[in-house]
Write a protein that holds these residues in place. Structure first.
Motif, PDB file in Angstrom:
ATOM      1  N   LEU A 218     -21.907-140.253   1.284  1.00  0.00           N
ATOM      2  CA  LEU A 218     -22.994-139.289   1.473  1.00  0.00           C
ATOM      3  C   LEU A 218     -22.713-137.965   0.775  1.00  0.00           C
ATOM      4  CD1 LEU A 218     -24.405-139.721   5.066  1.00  0.00           C
ATOM      5  CD2 LEU A 218     -25.213-140.631   2.913  1.00  0.00           C
ATOM      6  N   VAL A 221     -24.058-137.963  -2.558  1.00  0.00           N
ATOM      7  CA  VAL A 221     -25.501-137.748  -2.618  1.00  0.00           C
ATOM      8  C   VAL A 221     -25.815-136.253  -2.558  1.00  0.00           C
ATOM      9  CG1 VAL A 221     -27.689-138.221  -1.458  1.00  0.00           C
ATOM     10  CG2 VAL A 221     -25.926-139.981  -1.539  1.00  0.00           C
ATOM     11  N   PHE A 222     -25.096-135.538  -1.685  1.00  0.00           N
ATOM     12  CA  PHE A 222     -25.330-134.093  -1.586  1.00  0.00           C
ATOM     13  C   PHE A 222     -24.964-133.383  -2.880  1.00  0.00           C
ATOM     14  CE2 PHE A 222     -24.830-134.836   3.108  1.00  0.00           C
ATOM     15  CZ  PHE A 222     -26.149-134.573   3.408  1.00  0.00           C
ATOM     16  N   PHE A 224     -25.113-134.592  -5.849  1.00  0.00           N
ATOM     17  CA  PHE A 224     -26.167-134.840  -6.830  1.00  0.00           C
ATOM     18  C   PHE A 224     -27.412-134.021  -6.531  1.00  0.00           C
ATOM     19  CE2 PHE A 224     -23.729-138.207  -8.620  1.00  0.00           C
ATOM     20  CZ  PHE A 224     -24.227-138.325  -9.906  1.00  0.00           C
ATOM     21  N   LEU A 225     -27.727-133.877  -5.248  1.00  0.00           N
ATOM     22  CA  LEU A 225     -28.880-133.056  -4.887  1.00  0.00           C
ATOM     23  C   LEU A 225     -28.667-131.626  -5.355  1.00  0.00           C
ATOM     24  CD1 LEU A 225     -29.791-134.200  -1.296  1.00  0.00           C
ATOM     25  CD2 LEU A 225     -31.354-134.034  -3.219  1.00  0.00           C
ATOM     26  N   GLU A 226     -27.427-131.173  -5.201  1.00  0.00           N
ATOM     27  CA  GLU A 226     -27.128-129.805  -5.605  1.00  0.00           C
ATOM     28  C   GLU A 226     -27.320-129.634  -7.110  1.00  0.00           C
ATOM     29  OE1 GLU A 226     -23.119-128.697  -4.791  1.00  0.00           O
ATOM     30  OE2 GLU A 226     -23.334-126.875  -5.967  1.00  0.00           O
ATOM     31  N   ARG A 228     -29.022-131.609  -8.974  1.00  0.00           N
ATOM     32  CA  ARG A 228     -30.327-132.119  -9.356  1.00  0.00           C
ATOM     33  C   ARG A 228     -30.280-133.063 -10.551  1.00  0.00           C
ATOM     34  NH1 ARG A 228     -34.982-129.728  -8.282  1.00  0.00           N
ATOM     35  NH2 ARG A 228     -35.246-129.207  -6.104  1.00  0.00           N
ATOM     36  N   ALA A 229     -29.411-134.043 -10.439  1.00  0.00           N
ATOM     37  CA  ALA A 229     -29.428-135.106 -11.458  1.00  0.00           C
ATOM     38  C   ALA A 229     -29.276-134.574 -12.871  1.00  0.00           C
ATOM     39  CB  ALA A 229     -30.728-135.894 -11.355  1.00  0.00           C
ATOM     40  N   ARG A 394     -31.383-140.514 -10.025  1.00  0.00           N
ATOM     41  CA  ARG A 394     -32.444-140.209  -9.067  1.00  0.00           C
ATOM     42  C   ARG A 394     -32.888-141.445  -8.295  1.00  0.00           C
ATOM     43  NH1 ARG A 394     -37.663-140.646 -12.002  1.00  0.00           N
ATOM     44  NH2 ARG A 394     -37.120-141.357 -14.084  1.00  0.00           N
ATOM     45  N   PRO A 398     -30.453-142.465  -3.852  1.00  0.00           N
ATOM     46  CA  PRO A 398     -31.100-142.924  -2.617  1.00  0.00           C
ATOM     47  C   PRO A 398     -30.594-144.298  -2.189  1.00  0.00           C
ATOM     48  CG  PRO A 398     -32.735-142.024  -4.107  1.00  0.00           C
ATOM     49  CD  PRO A 398     -31.446-142.038  -4.857  1.00  0.00           C
ATOM     50  N   ALA A 401     -27.248-143.876  -0.491  1.00  0.00           N
ATOM     51  CA  ALA A 401     -27.400-143.333   0.861  1.00  0.00           C
ATOM     52  C   ALA A 401     -27.885-144.402   1.819  1.00  0.00           C
ATOM     53  CB  ALA A 401     -28.374-142.158   0.840  1.00  0.00           C
ATOM     54  N   TRP A 429     -19.032-132.529   1.560  1.00  0.00           N
ATOM     55  CA  TRP A 429     -19.594-131.668   0.504  1.00  0.00           C
ATOM     56  C   TRP A 429     -18.931-130.290   0.527  1.00  0.00           C
ATOM     57  CZ3 TRP A 429     -22.624-127.134   0.887  1.00  0.00           C
ATOM     58  CH2 TRP A 429     -23.146-126.685  -0.338  1.00  0.00           C
TER      59      TRP A 429
ATOM     60  N   ILE B  72     -30.055-128.922   0.252  1.00  0.00           N
ATOM     61  CA  ILE B  72     -29.060-129.749   0.921  1.00  0.00           C
ATOM     62  C   ILE B  72     -29.321-129.797   2.418  1.00  0.00           C
ATOM     63  CG2 ILE B  72     -26.610-129.822   1.512  1.00  0.00           C
ATOM     64  CD1 ILE B  72     -26.086-128.893  -1.354  1.00  0.00           C
ATOM     65  N   LEU B 102     -35.566-138.724  -0.871  1.00  0.00           N
ATOM     66  CA  LEU B 102     -34.389-138.418  -1.699  1.00  0.00           C
ATOM     67  C   LEU B 102     -34.703-138.591  -3.183  1.00  0.00           C
ATOM     68  CD1 LEU B 102     -31.483-140.023   0.346  1.00  0.00           C
ATOM     69  CD2 LEU B 102     -31.952-137.605   0.006  1.00  0.00           C
ATOM     70  N   LEU B 106     -34.612-135.688  -6.066  1.00  0.00           N
ATOM     71  CA  LEU B 106     -33.761-135.817  -7.244  1.00  0.00           C
ATOM     72  C   LEU B 106     -34.618-135.866  -8.507  1.00  0.00           C
ATOM     73  CD1 LEU B 106     -31.161-138.283  -5.772  1.00  0.00           C
ATOM     74  CD2 LEU B 106     -30.616-136.042  -6.676  1.00  0.00           C
ATOM     75  N   SER B 108     -37.715-137.214  -9.241  1.00  0.00           N
ATOM     76  CA  SER B 108     -38.635-138.247  -9.688  1.00  0.00           C
ATOM     77  C   SER B 108     -40.036-137.708  -9.448  1.00  0.00           C
ATOM     78  CB  SER B 108     -38.483-139.526  -8.857  1.00  0.00           C
ATOM     79  OG  SER B 108     -37.159-139.911  -8.783  1.00  0.00           O
TER      80      SER B 108
END
Lengths: 512, 143
Positions: A218, A221-222, A224-226, A228-229, A394, A398, A401, A429, B72, B102, B106, B108
């Motif tokens: 997880l 995932v955080f 990557f969110l930070e 933003r891909a 992206r 998901p 997760a 994270w 986050i 999610l 990200l 999409s």
């Protein structure tokens, strides 16, 4: 000859259709996970642990599946290093130095094939080393009493930060945090609840699988969110792969390099706290010093691809030695594998070789088989794995997760565990942002209880005399190594880190 | 600065941990060490390490800006909500929504994200429920 007989029995166990299929699936998934930027061996294995449980596999098949994933991920890491100049995992970092320049010269296929062969050589001989060394280490381990085990656990924590550790205080904090988390729940010796705050869910303690999946999967995932891909999102770059079969002369040219790197990598793997990253780094540095007479390293020298790949795969095999023989893992991924064994109610260590020889030798045989499969898979099918790199994060994140949630829910069926897992994801994270290593936390959660048990046993035997901890020469030696291993990075760390950084910058300059 | 704040939190945590350890009820079964000693040792190590960060902090990491932190935080909230929703609404719906969220965050495009959510949910259901026979949460609709 005992060893050969045991190994033969192991092959009898590993060569069933079910186990062969599991090894094949594991190798395939592992290579994919290793190739994907952002997912390395430890996350890969962590995500798949719940899967192995929910499939209701026995100990041997489960270990075969997950160690195949481990070996596979070590192979897969090189693919994105060579093609995209993004290491799929940390140990593959050194492969970018010569691998990517080779790809830019239109020799990507050659680099991929050569690194596949180097990986095979490294992993194969490391597995042989495992067969020879592990039983010897077991003989030593049989002399261990509770006091020695306590010293050994301390040693594992003291050296886990590794020789390139940036900040030993952070490693110590991480270990203490992990052990502290392991204290939650009912005390095994006297039956009193500790740190439960009256919450019934906490009486059983925190399930380490929940902690591992949360922190490794997880938190990714955080991250990557930070970001933003942003990184890893440029697969449009068309890379000519070129011919995939390496010429015989090229292999011959690289053979001495592979052999030297394998030996170095294996040793780095066996030593506590070194692991695969250091294995590939040492292999590359030594090779550069020995054979780089024309200054071609860093500009696409095939030997610069073979060395780190043989080194990191050999280290992966070497790291299994202390994990299986002593129950003390030397690296992050082997810590995760240890979690699998503990969750299956199998305690690694010398008794494992006596009580469950089927698990040990079946596993080792499966490693040999998996290695052959990986070689067979990685040369002709490399194109397929390259296509996997095109899956954008992206969509990938998901999936990661959701697979984590499904896995943990499948084991426990409890919403509470899922929330604890999310909590660990955030913690992971935060720790990553603060540059605090996560592996000691995990290892603390895993081994904390055993560490305390051994301490209390030792002191019960000695009737409360704390000097019993340093009463035998063996335990004094272990304490000495622990202290030495903790202090050494403080002295040597800055130099080694600077060199690793320099290599990276050099390569960057050569590529740009 | 981050390290100093973190060190202070760590120190507070260590003190809290040691204080809680001293409150552990002793049982009538007793060994030479007892259930308190080891947690106190660990708490001390944690406290000393934290003290070190306060005194000698590393350079600050790059923290995301407010928008990043909210990002986050929201993702974590969605995951918490997902954990709660799973037994209520079943696997299919909850997973599709969480995965779509999610994917959308990200970057999409929304329509793609919804399609991705439904496909991920359906795919996982197929693999884990239909092929592997794992028991996933069942909602009012039976999936």
């Amino acid at each position: 000859m005992d060893v050969l007989v045991s190994l033969f029995d192991g092959f009898a166990i590993a060569l069933t259709w079910q186990n062969l299929l599991l090894a094949l699936i594991g190798c395939f998934l592992g290579t994919v996970m290793g190739a994907l930027p952002g997912l390395g061996p430890s996350n890969g294995v962590a995500i798949l642990i719940p899967l192995a449980f929910t499939m209701g596999l026995g100990p041997t098949p489960a270990m075969i599946l997950l160690t195949s994933v481990y070996y596979g991920a070590m192979y897969g890491g090189r693919i994105s290093s060579i093609l995209l100049n993004i290491p799929g995992d940390e140990p593959a970092l050194m492969t970018t130095l010569d691998g990517h320049p080779m790809a830019l010269q239109g020799r990507a296929g050659e680099a991929l094939a050569l690194s596949g062969i180097a990986s095979f050589v490294g992993a194969f001989f490391a597995t042989c080393g495992l067969v020879l060394l592990a039983p010897l280490l077991v003989k030593v381990a049989l002399l261990f009493g509770p006091a020695e085990y306590f010293a050994l656990f301390t040693l594992a924590f003291a050296t886990l930060g590794g020789i390139a550790s940036t900040n030993q205080a952070k490693a110590a904090f991480a270990a203490a945090l992990g052990i502290g988390i392991a204290m939650i729940g009912v005390d095994g010796q006297t039956g009193v609840p500790r740190f439960t705050f009256g919450e019934v869910h906490l009486y059983d303690g925190i399930d380490f699988l929940v902690a591992i999946v949360g922190m490794f999967a997880l938190s990714e995932v955080f991250i990557f969110l930070e970001h933003r891909a942003v990184h890893g999102a440029k697969p449009a770059e068309k890379m000519k792969i070129g011919k995939i079969v390496p010429s015989w002369s090229l292999i011959k040219y690289c053979t001495p390099t592979m052999i030297r790197s394998t030996v170095l990598g294996f040793l780095a793997g066996v030593l506590p706290g070194a692991g695969a990253s250091l294995g590939s780094f040492i292999a590359y540095s030594v090779e550069k010093r020995l054979v780089d007479k024309e200054g071609t390293f860093g500009k696409g020298d095939p030997r610069g691809v073979a060395a780190p790949e043989a080194g990191n795969n050999a280290a992966a095999g070497g790291a299994l030695v202390p994990m299986l023989a002593l129950g003390v893992p030397g690296s992050g991924t082997t810590a995760v594998l240890l979690a699998v064994l503990l969750a299956l109610n199998i305690t690694p260590g010398p008794l494992l070789f006596q009580n469950n020889p089927d698990v040990v030798w079946g596993l080792i045989a499966a490693l040999f088989i998996g290695n052959l499969m990986l070689l067979a898979m990685n040369i002709p099918m490399v194109g397929l794995f390259v296509r996997v790199l095109l899956v954008p994060p992206r969509f990938l994140m998901p999936i990661v997760a959701m697979v984590s949630f499904v896995g943990i829910y499948g084991i426990s069926g409890s919403s509470f565990d899922l929330m604890v897992m999310v909590g660990f994801g955030i913690l992971g994270w935060l720790l990553r942002k603060l540059d605090i290593p996560m592996v000691p936390v995990i290892l603390g959660v895993l081994l904390g209880a055993a560490m305390e048990k051994n301490l209390r046993r030792a002191l019960t035997i000695s009737d409360g005399d704390w000097f019993a901890l340093v009463a035998s020469p063996l335990s004094i030696a272990l304490w000495a190594i622990a202290i030495f291993g903790f202090i050494l990075p403080i002295v040597l760390g800055p130099t080694i880190r600077k060199r690793m950084q320099m290599r990276k910058d050099d390569a960057g300059a050569a590529v740009d | 600065m981050s390290d100093r704040i973190f060190g202070s939190i760590g120190l507070a945590l260590a003190i809290f941990f040691i204080w809680q350890a001293t409150l552990i009820q002793e049982s009538f079964i007793q060994d030479a060490v007892g259930p308190k000693t080891f947690p106190i040792i660990i708490g001390t190590v944690m406290g000393l390490a934290s003290l070190y960060f306060v005194l000698k902090p590393d350079p600050d990491p790059v923290w995301p800006n407010a928008a990043g932190l909210i990002e986050i935080g929201l993702a974590a909230l969605v995951m918490f909500a997902y954990a709660q929703a799973l037994p209520e609404f079943g696997f299919g719906i909850s997973t599709a929504i969480a995965a779509a969220y999610l994917a959308w965050r990200l970057e999409s495009p929304p329509v793609q994200a919804i399609i991705a959510g439904v496909l991920i949910s359906g795919g996982l259901y197929l693999i884990f429920r239909v092929i592997l026979g794992l028991s996933l949460a069942r909602g009012p609709l039976g999936f």
